[in-house]
Enzyme design. Structure first.
Site, PDB file in Angstrom:
ATOM      1  N   ASP A  86      -0.828   4.083  -1.167  1.00 46.79           N
ATOM      2  CA  ASP A  86      -0.647   5.336   0.124  1.00 46.79           C
ATOM      3  C   ASP A  86       0.079   6.543  -0.527  1.00 46.79           C
ATOM      4  OD1 ASP A  86      -1.269   3.158   1.646  1.00 46.79           O
ATOM      5  OD2 ASP A  86       0.638   3.113   2.732  1.00 46.79           O
ATOM      6  N   ASP A 139      -5.293   0.337  12.277  1.00 46.02           N
ATOM      7  CA  ASP A 139      -3.777   0.154  12.302  1.00 46.02           C
ATOM      8  C   ASP A 139      -3.154  -0.390  13.535  1.00 46.02           C
ATOM      9  OD1 ASP A 139      -3.672   1.477   9.585  1.00 46.02           O
ATOM     10  OD2 ASP A 139      -3.986   3.448  10.721  1.00 46.02           O
TER      11      ASP A 139
HETATM   12  O1  1PR Z   1      -6.036   8.375  10.371  1.00 43.38           O
HETATM   13  O2  1PR Z   1      -8.267   8.490   9.186  1.00 43.38           O
HETATM   14  O3  1PR Z   1      -6.334  10.025   8.885  1.00 43.38           O
HETATM   15  O4  1PR Z   1      -6.248   7.875   8.039  1.00 43.38           O
HETATM   16  C1  1PR Z   1      -5.077   7.707   7.533  1.00 43.38           C
HETATM   17  C2  1PR Z   1      -4.711   6.533   6.841  1.00 43.38           C
HETATM   18  O5  1PR Z   1      -3.588   6.445   6.530  1.00 43.38           O
HETATM   19  C3  1PR Z   1      -5.015   5.290   7.607  1.00 43.38           C
HETATM   20  O6  1PR Z   1      -5.865   4.222   6.915  1.00 43.38           O
HETATM   21  C4  1PR Z   1      -3.830   4.481   7.784  1.00 43.38           C
HETATM   22  O7  1PR Z   1      -3.764   3.172   7.674  1.00 43.38           O
HETATM   23  C5  1PR Z   1      -2.785   5.220   6.480  1.00 43.38           C
HETATM   24  N1  1PR Z   1      -1.503   5.378   7.064  1.00 43.38           N
HETATM   25  C6  1PR Z   1      -0.920   6.469   7.952  1.00 43.38           C
HETATM   26  N2  1PR Z   1       0.297   6.265   7.838  1.00 43.38           N
HETATM   27  C7  1PR Z   1       0.603   5.460   7.040  1.00 43.38           C
HETATM   28  C8  1PR Z   1       1.848   5.013   6.674  1.00 43.38           C
HETATM   29  O8  1PR Z   1       2.311   4.106   6.303  1.00 43.38           O
HETATM   30  N3  1PR Z   1       3.077   5.736   7.437  1.00 43.38           N
HETATM   31  N4  1PR Z   1      -0.587   3.595   5.668  1.00 43.38           N
HETATM   32  C9  1PR Z   1      -0.487   4.687   6.509  1.00 43.38           C
HETATM   33  C10 1PR Z   1      -1.076   2.666   6.082  1.00 43.38           C
HETATM   34  C11 1PR Z   1      -0.931   0.634   5.172  1.00 43.38           C
HETATM   35  C12 1PR Z   1      -1.810  -0.063   4.354  1.00 43.38           C
HETATM   36  C13 1PR Z   1      -0.567  -0.577   3.175  1.00 43.38           C
HETATM   37  C14 1PR Z   1      -0.731  -1.979   3.689  1.00 43.38           C
HETATM   38  C15 1PR Z   1      -0.239  -3.014   2.490  1.00 43.38           C
HETATM   39  N5  1PR Z   1      -0.662   1.760   5.119  1.00 43.38           N
HETATM   40  O9  1PR Z   1      -2.672   0.364   3.672  1.00 43.38           O
HETATM   41  O10 1PR Z   1      -1.215  -0.337   1.949  1.00 43.38           O
HETATM   42  O11 1PR Z   1      -0.075  -2.306   4.904  1.00 43.38           O
HETATM   43  O12 1PR Z   1       1.065  -2.991   2.191  1.00 43.38           O
HETATM   44  P1  1PR Z   1       2.106  -4.061   1.996  1.00 43.38           P
HETATM   45  O13 1PR Z   1       1.292  -4.692   0.883  1.00 43.38           O
HETATM   46  O14 1PR Z   1       3.267  -3.442   1.229  1.00 43.38           O
HETATM   47  O15 1PR Z   1       2.638  -4.946   3.158  1.00 43.38           O
HETATM   48  P2  1PR Z   1      -6.657   8.667   9.144  1.00 43.38           P
END
Ligand code: 1PR
Length: 527
Positions: free
Chosen positions: A223, A378
């Site tokens: 991320d 999500d």
């Molecule tokens: O909506 O098309 O602009 O895409 C934004 C992207 O960014 C989406 O794929 C969304 O999942 C991601 N995103 C947005 N905000 C966050 C955040 O964390 N605040 N991250 C975010 C999402 C989730 C996973 C993470 C897993 C594994 N991250 O990708 O890596 O949950 O984590 P873990 O193994 O530590 O539990 P758009």
């Protein structure tokens, strides 16, 4: 000098990077004469068969290509560059291919997930210099929905996916691979090197495999966002909250971390530009730079997500989602992942019952192929006392809600989990598959960063609802969690972030754990 035929679709940068890493100089085909003058020609292709042939014809490359093939000079086709050699394809009825090999291209007809995405083995059928130095148990990266069916004796390798299909061909000096050597780590680079070195002996690898198997993929997710100091960093949230004591967590630099995970055996790397929903990615040049730099030395598939959508900037200039995605593909991405926009697309589809043909999913899959479009979901749990309390499909859960509720549905969110919408994850996955998505990246806000394990109930429900591959994400806390998610849900891949970033478990440990318990994984080739 290698001449490379780039017809404008797909990630040609990876092939260039792989060949350059072997010390080669690349000349890109600009004019038809460049094909006729080539000494060694590499033709990588992804996307749609009909689109490819039309572009080759439109740019005057079709007949020179036929002439080059007839001259029997060294040629390496990759993926669609293999399929192009055949007479026709079920993907584009009525459109004639190069016809260099008799036979046709047909769609996979199997109950397994299609596209066939991931690392699978090859069974060599005859001696060839491409195999020089290979053991025979290496795996290579495949991503395709169609495979060739030659009517001549040209099979160089075969692979199993539901049934046995021809995964590489050779006819004289013309060789072509269904898999992507440029995305197949060290084993793939070895194969490319063997193509270049015409003096190598023709050999057949020692290890003979009677049946090849698709490996379960382990994906490292980064991320990425700009922190309070203005640096682009890898961060990680707890249930999507990436701030600790008010500041954005900084877990390292994107390019260096991606390199580390590649070296440790990650089968794929995913970058999520997590503020992409509010910043316009084409202005976010550092992210493009991250891809360019990473793809120079990381030879496994790269996915990029965040901000893939149509966009009009402050000056009123309109950029289509396709243009945004194209900029990423040109910089080294193999797939793009669409999050927020997918939810809005599905809302519109559900309200009208019709596909517009113009959505980002449709635009991008039309040009780059379904396999290039990942949908990042999500979702978060919404508990209900009874299935009658909601119009969404519910599951009966073993993890009761705060009031002891035994049912829940999974609400899709947009803008990084900030806004819940009236669409559930199962419906979203199904509609996106229909619109042309090739894979689902299934996160879960409730589990993200918790180390409690994947949400198996969610993953099982979505996996059963679609026939495209599903990547389980969120909550991995130990190697056993990966084993559980693979054996209990049947997903093709599992992704984790926190445990890898914090060094709690390494990718190699996860793979060893799975292999000991009989799951297929990609072995690391140390050629
Ligand atoms: O909506 O098309 O602009 O895409 C934004 C992207 O960014 C989406 O794929 C969304 O999942 C991601 N995103 C947005 N905000 C966050 C955040 O964390 N605040 N991250 C975010 C999402 C989730 C996973 C993470 C897993 C594994 N991250 O990708 O890596 O949950 O984590 P873990 O193994 O530590 O539990 P758009």
């Amino acid at each position: 000098m290698i001449t490379l035929l780039d017809y404008g679709a797909g990630n040609v940068r990876s092939v260039i990077n792989a060949l350059e890493s072997l010390g080669e100089t690349i000349k890109l085909v600009q004019r038809p004469e460049d094909i006729l003058q080539a000494e060694k020609l590499v033709f990588p292709g992804v996307g749609h068969f009909g689109n490819m042939i039309n572009i080759l014809k439109g740019r005057g490359f079709f007949d020179p290509l036929k002439e080059y093939l007839a001259s029997d000079r060294p040629f390496l086709g990759i993926c669609l560059g293999l399929q192009a050699l055949f007479e026709e394809s079920e993907e584009a009825p009525g459109i004639k291919g190069l016809g260099f090999i008799k036979g046709r291209v047909k769609r996979f007809s199997t109950s397994l997930a299609v596209p066939h995405i991931g690392w699978n083995g090859i069974k060599p059928q005859r001696p060839c210099r491409l195999f020089y130095g290979l053991r025979g148990d290496e795996k290579f990266y495949f991503v395709h929905s169609y495979h060739v069916e030659p009517e001549e004796d040209v099979a160089l390798t075969k692979t199993d996916y539901g049934y046995e299909f021809v995964s590489a061909v050779q006819k004289g000096n013309i060789m072509a691979l269904q898999f992507h050597p440029e995305k197949s780590g060290q084993a793939g680079l070895k194969l490319l090197k063997n193509f270049i070195d015409l003096d190598l002996p023709e050999v057949i690898p020692e290890i003979k495999i009677s049946q090849t198997k698709l490996a379960k993929r382990i994906i490292a997710c980064l991320d990425v966002r700009t922190n309070d100091e203005g640096d682009l960093v890898v961060t990680k949230g707890d249930q999507y909250d990436v701030r600790e004591k008010g500041r954005v967590r900084n877990l390292g630099k994107p390019v260096a971390l991606a390199q580390r995970y590649y070296d440790e055996g990650a089968d794929e790397i995913t970058f999520l530009n997590i503020t992409g929903f509010r910043d316009f990615p084409l202005k976010d040049l550092p992210m493009l730079e991250v891809l360019r730099e990473t793809s120079k030395n990381v030879f496994v598939p790269l996915t990029i997500g965040g901000g893939i959508r149509d966009f009009t900037d402050r000056d009123g200039r309109y950029y289509s989602a396709l243009e945004v995605a194209s900029a990423y593909f040109r910089s080294g991405a193999d797939k793009v992942s669409i999050g927020s926009d997918a939810v809005l697309i599905v809302e519109e589809y559900l309200s009208t019952g019709e596909a517009t043909g113009e959505s980002s999913i449709e635009q991008i899959s039309r040009v780059y192929g379904n396999q290039a479009v990942v949908i990042s979901i999500d979702p978060r749990r919404v508990y209900v006392a009874s299935p009658k309390d909601t119009h969404h499909p519910v599951i009966e859960t073993k993890i009761p809600g705060p009031q002891g509720e035994r049912y829940c549905w999974y609400q899709c969110t947009i803008k990084g989990g900030r806004e819940g919408r009236d669409v559930d994850a199962i419906t979203l996955a199904k509609v996106c598959e229909k619109l042309g998505a090739g894979e689902i990246l299934l996160n879960c806000i409730d589990r993200d960063g918790t180390n409690l394990g994947f949400d198996l109930e969610l993953i099982k429900a979505v996996k059963q609802a679609v026939s495209i591959p599903v990547i389980a994400s969120s909550g991995a806390g130990c190697a056993q969690h990966f084993y559980e998610v693979f054996t209990e849900t049947g997903v093709e891949a599992a992704l984790a972030a926190g445990i890898f970033h914090r060094g709690e478990v390494s990718i190699a440990e996860v793979k060893e754990y799975l292999q000991k318990r009989g799951l297929e994984i990609r072995p690391i080739f140390k050629g």
